[in-house]
Each structure stands twice: as structure tokens, then as C-alpha cells.
Design a protein around this motif. Structure first.
Motif, PDB file in Angstrom:
ATOM      1  N   MET A 131      -4.460  12.548  10.254  1.00  0.00           N
ATOM      2  CA  MET A 131      -3.444  11.932   9.396  1.00  0.00           C
ATOM      3  C   MET A 131      -3.675  10.439   9.262  1.00  0.00           C
ATOM      4  N   ASP A 132      -4.000   9.777  10.370  1.00  0.00           N
ATOM      5  CA  ASP A 132      -4.244   8.336  10.311  1.00  0.00           C
ATOM      6  C   ASP A 132      -5.531   8.013   9.568  1.00  0.00           C
ATOM      7  N   ARG A 133      -6.451   8.986   9.535  1.00  0.00           N
ATOM      8  CA  ARG A 133      -7.720   8.783   8.837  1.00  0.00           C
ATOM      9  C   ARG A 133      -7.575   8.956   7.337  1.00  0.00           C
ATOM     10  N   THR A 134      -6.757   9.918   6.916  1.00  0.00           N
ATOM     11  CA  THR A 134      -6.720  10.320   5.504  1.00  0.00           C
ATOM     12  C   THR A 134      -5.482   9.852   4.754  1.00  0.00           C
ATOM     13  N   ASN A 135      -4.600   9.111   5.403  1.00  0.00           N
ATOM     14  CA  ASN A 135      -3.362   8.726   4.705  1.00  0.00           C
ATOM     15  C   ASN A 135      -3.602   7.811   3.505  1.00  0.00           C
ATOM     16  N   ILE A 136      -4.781   7.188   3.430  1.00  0.00           N
ATOM     17  CA  ILE A 136      -5.026   6.349   2.252  1.00  0.00           C
ATOM     18  C   ILE A 136      -5.145   7.196   0.987  1.00  0.00           C
ATOM     19  N   ALA A 137      -5.537   8.490   1.134  1.00  0.00           N
ATOM     20  CA  ALA A 137      -5.626   9.357  -0.044  1.00  0.00           C
ATOM     21  C   ALA A 137      -4.247   9.586  -0.636  1.00  0.00           C
ATOM     22  N   ALA A 138      -3.223   9.750   0.225  1.00  0.00           N
ATOM     23  CA  ALA A 138      -1.843   9.898  -0.261  1.00  0.00           C
ATOM     24  C   ALA A 138      -1.315   8.568  -0.776  1.00  0.00           C
ATOM     25  N   ALA A 139      -1.639   7.484  -0.073  1.00  0.00           N
ATOM     26  CA  ALA A 139      -1.178   6.154  -0.511  1.00  0.00           C
ATOM     27  C   ALA A 139      -1.727   5.816  -1.888  1.00  0.00           C
ATOM     28  N   ARG A 140      -2.902   6.332  -2.200  1.00  0.00           N
ATOM     29  CA  ARG A 140      -3.536   6.056  -3.497  1.00  0.00           C
ATOM     30  C   ARG A 140      -2.676   6.537  -4.656  1.00  0.00           C
ATOM     31  N   LEU A 141      -1.905   7.594  -4.410  1.00  0.00           N
ATOM     32  CA  LEU A 141      -1.065   8.154  -5.473  1.00  0.00           C
ATOM     33  C   LEU A 141       0.185   7.327  -5.737  1.00  0.00           C
ATOM     34  N   ARG A 142       0.482   6.348  -4.855  1.00  0.00           N
ATOM     35  CA  ARG A 142       1.702   5.553  -5.015  1.00  0.00           C
ATOM     36  C   ARG A 142       1.424   4.044  -5.021  1.00  0.00           C
ATOM     37  N   GLY A 143       0.372   3.650  -5.726  1.00  0.00           N
ATOM     38  CA  GLY A 143       0.162   2.236  -6.002  1.00  0.00           C
ATOM     39  C   GLY A 143      -0.661   1.458  -5.005  1.00  0.00           C
ATOM     40  N   PHE A 144      -1.288   2.125  -4.044  1.00  0.00           N
ATOM     41  CA  PHE A 144      -2.072   1.430  -3.025  1.00  0.00           C
ATOM     42  C   PHE A 144      -3.217   0.630  -3.659  1.00  0.00           C
ATOM     43  N   GLU A 145      -3.971   1.264  -4.557  1.00  0.00           N
ATOM     44  CA  GLU A 145      -5.087   0.566  -5.210  1.00  0.00           C
ATOM     45  C   GLU A 145      -4.600  -0.602  -6.048  1.00  0.00           C
ATOM     46  N   GLU A 146      -3.559  -0.377  -6.822  1.00  0.00           N
ATOM     47  CA  GLU A 146      -3.060  -1.417  -7.723  1.00  0.00           C
ATOM     48  C   GLU A 146      -2.516  -2.614  -6.951  1.00  0.00           C
ATOM     49  N   ASP A 147      -1.770  -2.365  -5.878  1.00  0.00           N
ATOM     50  CA  ASP A 147      -1.164  -3.468  -5.123  1.00  0.00           C
ATOM     51  C   ASP A 147      -2.206  -4.348  -4.447  1.00  0.00           C
ATOM     52  N   LEU A 148      -3.342  -3.757  -4.070  1.00  0.00           N
ATOM     53  CA  LEU A 148      -4.398  -4.545  -3.420  1.00  0.00           C
ATOM     54  C   LEU A 148      -5.472  -4.987  -4.406  1.00  0.00           C
ATOM     55  N   GLY A 149      -5.263  -4.698  -5.676  1.00  0.00           N
ATOM     56  CA  GLY A 149      -6.184  -5.167  -6.708  1.00  0.00           C
ATOM     57  C   GLY A 149      -7.561  -4.549  -6.637  1.00  0.00           C
ATOM     58  N   MET A 150      -7.661  -3.285  -6.247  1.00  0.00           N
ATOM     59  CA  MET A 150      -8.970  -2.634  -6.131  1.00  0.00           C
ATOM     60  C   MET A 150      -9.489  -2.203  -7.494  1.00  0.00           C
ATOM     61  N   THR A 151     -10.799  -2.334  -7.650  1.00  0.00           N
ATOM     62  CA  THR A 151     -11.452  -1.932  -8.895  1.00  0.00           C
ATOM     63  C   THR A 151     -12.724  -1.155  -8.573  1.00  0.00           C
ATOM     64  N   GLY A 152     -13.247  -0.441  -9.574  1.00  0.00           N
ATOM     65  CA  GLY A 152     -14.519   0.258  -9.416  1.00  0.00           C
ATOM     66  C   GLY A 152     -14.512   1.230  -8.249  1.00  0.00           C
ATOM     67  N   ASN A 153     -15.551   1.115  -7.403  1.00  0.00           N
ATOM     68  CA  ASN A 153     -15.713   2.011  -6.258  1.00  0.00           C
ATOM     69  C   ASN A 153     -15.122   1.436  -4.975  1.00  0.00           C
ATOM     70  N   GLN A 154     -14.246   0.475  -5.072  1.00  0.00           N
ATOM     71  CA  GLN A 154     -13.718  -0.153  -3.862  1.00  0.00           C
ATOM     72  C   GLN A 154     -12.914   0.817  -3.003  1.00  0.00           C
ATOM     73  N   PHE A 155     -12.200   1.747  -3.626  1.00  0.00           N
ATOM     74  CA  PHE A 155     -11.472   2.741  -2.826  1.00  0.00           C
ATOM     75  C   PHE A 155     -12.452   3.637  -2.073  1.00  0.00           C
ATOM     76  N   ASN A 156     -13.549   4.015  -2.720  1.00  0.00           N
ATOM     77  CA  ASN A 156     -14.563   4.822  -2.047  1.00  0.00           C
ATOM     78  C   ASN A 156     -15.172   4.073  -0.871  1.00  0.00           C
ATOM     79  N   THR A 157     -15.368   2.764  -1.046  1.00  0.00           N
ATOM     80  CA  THR A 157     -15.893   1.946   0.049  1.00  0.00           C
ATOM     81  C   THR A 157     -14.890   1.885   1.193  1.00  0.00           C
ATOM     82  N   LEU A 158     -13.602   1.831   0.859  1.00  0.00           N
ATOM     83  CA  LEU A 158     -12.561   1.807   1.879  1.00  0.00           C
ATOM     84  C   LEU A 158     -12.565   3.117   2.677  1.00  0.00           C
TER      85      LEU A 158
END
Length: 487
Positions: free
Chosen positions: A64-91
């Protein structure tokens, strides 16, 4: 003594050079002649299984602690941190880079510890605290640094837990228990998604914080609470006195492991050099071969890190998409127990690895073929069936490297480290630009599955030849049938 296979050395040398010492009447020398062993053994396993059940809970929190960013992604995680391109994949990938630095040295340290429960619980508290810090990040680079350190600390747990199981259970018991532990992955994907959907839906805006920040904080806090309990619940090694075992059970736990030892040196208790196990593992080609094979399995399972994203391609809301993640993993958990138990009963490993991977390939083919909602959801069910292949493969690893405890610890850690590279690289198999069909992603997963099956087939053929050589030696020397490699 069981006739289940006991594995020999790399050069397939005879078991008679490495057999446990025997009493004058030809049987194994037991220190438990005055007790009813089956009753004591049943009681020991019942107590141990209850403790392992808590180990599964720890692993659920780990995932759960490893994969919670996948759920966070659905509720603005990428947008709030200003991620673009493959930055989420790098995370996602950087987490597993941390794994590469820790797994092998951690298991070598664990091998020499008296209280692995304290060590694993301490690691758990540390990664949970870092997870809670994720709730406060304001920039992408801060999140990247924290994810690296979460992986760096978490890396100690899974290979450590696998090694801990191998110090308590016999070969014919390991498959089911390893699957039981690994099912924590499926359970976490199923109920982790439900927990995440509840947190994201109910805590958004509370105290002025967005929902994804609460997700990291709450799940990290739950892990801390679990870690505190783990200090007293997780088992230590059989050689460490345990208040939860009676004297007879403690003696039997030690004796069971002596019966599992193959080499004369290990059986007679000759002290090992600190580096000998690691050196032996590094020089054994099978470690590298299995490491690559498991790396490919992990790569084929990369869809699991993006399961909420795949669920969202069916067009439902974020909350509904998270709820839809649960049924495929619940079914996957149920079938995993059946596959693992049947693998133990039959003594077969290869087909119980290949079968689930082939079912997963069928799921990828369906996903490639259509965007129909019902069919794509069916494909998720089939994909989830393939995860048990990794657990059976890990059991095969423990069966193969049973000569010494130090080599087994090193081999498990090294193979898991190589497998973790698959997680790091496969994070880039699912770029958003390839969505919503993710045809290229599925094709890559099919390729990695096929190559891993081929590698395991070659490995099976090698072990089969070793068994044939031993059988021929027995016939020439007029010896009784001995131990065999599991195939």
C-alpha cells in the motif's frame, strides 16, 4: 524422512556426499524420540502460521505504501506537483532504484541477527515515517527524493520475509506459505484501492489539505501502528528462544531445519565465513539465470503498478475506477492459494509458473484486441491471475539454494535485487501517451512473459539432467533412490 526433492550442488554431485548423518539403524538421529512428533509438529505449524498471517498484514502495508501514488494520481497528485511527460513514471521507477542498494546487504545482515523481528519492524517504522512525509511535499523533486528513500528502506522487508520463512518451513511447506505471503500483494491491490477510494472521497479539503495528502498521511500512520505490533508478533529464527513456543516445539523447530540441510558442513554446524554465502551465490550461474527470469516476470507484472489507470480507461469516475480494481485481485488471491497448494502437492514448479503467465498473456491479447468495456474488464481479471507465478518462482529459488543458510539468504536477496530492476525499467512501459488502449505496453508484457517461460524451461531441463545423472549413479552403485530436484 520425506522423499520430497532436496537439491544438491551446482555441479549436480551426488547426494551421498552431502547427506545428513544417520544413526546406526539407518534412520535420521532425532532428539525427539520421547514425544509424539506429529502432534507437536501440527501444534508448531499452527502457531507459526498465525504469526505468518501477521507477516502478510505487514506485506499488505508494504504494498500500500509503495503503490498509493497510483491512487493519488487520480486526484490531482500530478497536477499539484507540476509533473509533465514521463515524470510520474520516473517517480514510480525511482522507488525500485532504492531497492538495488539494500536487498543483498540487508539479507546478509539479517542472517547473522538473533532478533529479525526487531530489524524488520524498525525498517517498517522508518519507511512509514517517510511515507507520511510524502503528504507534505510541494515539488516533484522533493517527492522523487522521498520515494527513493522509501524504496531504500522497504527493500529490506520482502527478501527478509522470504528468508525468514525458509528458516522455519520445510521444502514441501514453503510453496503455500510463500504464496500466502505474496497474496498480500493481491489483497493490497484489492483492498488498498478500496481504502484509498474511501480516504480520497471523504477527506478531501479537511483541514485545508487535498485528498492525496491525506492518503499518504493516513496510510503511513496505519503502517506505524502495524509496525509497533510486529515487534512482539513476528517470529524470530528457530535458534532464538521464543516464549510462544513450548520446549518440545522449540526443539522440533530446530530439528526440522537440520533435516533440510544438504551439505555436510552445514549439518555439522561448522561456522561459515561472513562472506562465503555471498561469494558462493555470486559464483553460481543459476543465481544470475533465475534473477533474469524473475526480472522478466516482474516486468510482465508491471501492469499492477498502473492498475487504477487501466481501470480508469473504461470511462468511469475516479472513485468507481478504484472500486473496480478490487474484484480482479480478490479472484487472483483465491486462485493463488489453489495454484500454490497444487504445486506443493505435485512437486511441480515449472508448469505452475507457466500456466498463470499464459493466462496473463490471454488477458493482454484481449486488452489489445478491443476497447469494449466488458472485455477490457475481463482482461484485468486474467492479468491478475499471473501474479502467483512470481511466488511459485521464488519458492523454486528457495528449493534450489538449500545447501546453506548464508547462501540461501544471499541468493534470495540477489535474485530479488535483479527482479527489482524489472520494476524500475518497466515503469516506463505504461506512458500516458500510449493510452487509453496501451497496445504497446501489453505487447511488451507478452514478450517478457514468453521469454521468462523459455528461461524457466531451460532451467527445468538442467535440473532434470541433474536428476537423471543422480539416478544413473544410484543404479550403478546399487544405492536406494535418493533426493531429487523439484521440477
Amino acid at each position: 524422512m520425506s522423499n520430497l526433492p532436496l537439491l544438491g550442488s551446482v555441479d549436480c554431485s551426488s547426494r551421498y556426499d552431502a547427506a545428513p548423518s544417520r544413526s546406526s539403524d539407518g534412520g535420521l538421529a532425532f532428539p525427539l524420540d520421547d514425544i509424539d512428533r506429529p502432534i507437536v509438529e501440527k501444534r508448531l505449524l499452527r502457531k507459526l502460521d498465525l504469526r505468518v498471517a501477521f507477516l502478510v498484514l505487514v506485506y499488505i502495508m508494504n504494498i500500500m505504501d509503495r503503490t498509493n501514488i497510483a491512487a493519488a494520481r487520480l486526484r490531482g497528485f500530478e497536477e499539484d506537483l507540476g509533473m509533465t511527460g514521463n515524470q510520474f513514471n520516473t517517480l514510480t521507477s525511482i522507488f525500485f532504484v532504492g531497492y538495488l542498494f539494500t536487498q543483498a546487504p540487508s539479507n546478509m545482515i539479517l542472517h547473522h541477527m538473533k532478533r529479525p523481528s526487531l530489524y524488520l519492524s524498525g525498517c517498517m517504522v522508518t519507511w512509514a515515517a517517510i511515507t507520511m512525509c510524502m503528504s507534505a511535499v510541494q515539488t516533484y523533486h522533493a517527492a522523487l527524493m522521498l520515494r527513493f528513500f522509501i524504496g531504500f528502506v522497504e527493500a529490506a522487508f520482502f527478501p527478509g520475509a522470504i528468508f525468514l520463512l525458509s528458516r522455519w518451513y520445510k521444502r514441501n511447506e514453503l510453496g503455500l506459505r510463500t504464496a500466502f505471503l505474496f497474496c498480500g500483494t493481491s489483497i493490497s491491490y484489492a483492498f488498498g484501492a478500496l481504502i484509498a477510494s474511501g480516504i480520497l472521497a471523504s477527506l478531501d479539503g479537511v483541514l485545508g489539505f487535498t485528498a492525496w495528502r491525506w492518503l499518504f498521511f493516513v496510510e503511513g500512520a496505519l503502517t506505524v501502528a502495524t509496525a509497533v505490533c510486529a515487534i512482539w508478533i513476528l517470529p524470530d529464527f528457530p535458534s532464538t528462544p521464543s516464549i510462544w513456543l513450548s520446549p518440545d516445539e522449540q526443539i522440533l523447530a530446530k530439528q526440522r531445519m537440520k533435516e533440510e540441510v544438504v551439505t555436510r558442513i552445514e549439518y555439522e554446524g561448522k561456522p561459515e565465513e561472513n562472506s562465503s554465502g555471498l561469494a558462493e551465490a555470486l559464483m553460481d550461474w543459476r543465481v544470475w539465470w533465475l534473477g533474469v527470469a524473475l526480472n522478466l516476470i516482474v516486468a510482465s507484472l508491471s501492469f499492477s503498478n498502473f492498475f487504477p489507470t487501466l481501470s480508469a480507461t473504461m470511462g468511469y469516475s475516479a472513485t468507481t475506477s478504484l472500486f473496480l480494481c478490487a474484484p480482479p485481485w480478490i479472484l487472483g488471491t483465491a486462485t493463488s492459494f489453489v495454484v500454490a497448494r497444487h504445486s506443493d502437492v505435485t512437486g511441480d514448479r515449472f508448469w505452475h509458473i507457466s500456466g498463470p503467465l499464459l493466462v496473463g498473456i490471454a488477458g493482454f491479447i484481449i486488452a489489445i484486441s478491443t476497447m469494449n468495456t466488458g472485455m477490457r474488464y475481463l482482461s484485468l481479471f486474467l492479468m491478475a491471475q499471473s501474479s502467483i507465478a512470481y511466488a511459485v518462482a521464488l519458492t523454486w529459488v528457495m528449493n534450489t539454494f538449500s545447501q546453506s543458510q548464508s547462501k540461501r539468504a544471499a541468493a534470495i536477496a540477489l535474485i530479488n535485487t535483479m527482479a527489482s530492476v524489472g520494476n524500475a525499467t518497466s515503469s516506463y512501459f505504461w506512458p500516458s501517451s500510449w493510452g487509453p488502449s496501451y497496445v504497446n505496453s501489453c505487447l511488451i508484457c507478452i514478450l517478457t512473459s514468453v521469454v521468462s517461460i523459455a528461461m524457466f524451461w531451460v532451467f527445468r531441463e538442467h535440473l532434470s539432467r541433474c536428476n537423471e545423472a543422480t539416478e544413473a549413479e544410484e543404479q550403478v552403485l546399487g544405492l536406494p533412490e535418493g533426493f531429487r530436484y523439484l521440477l
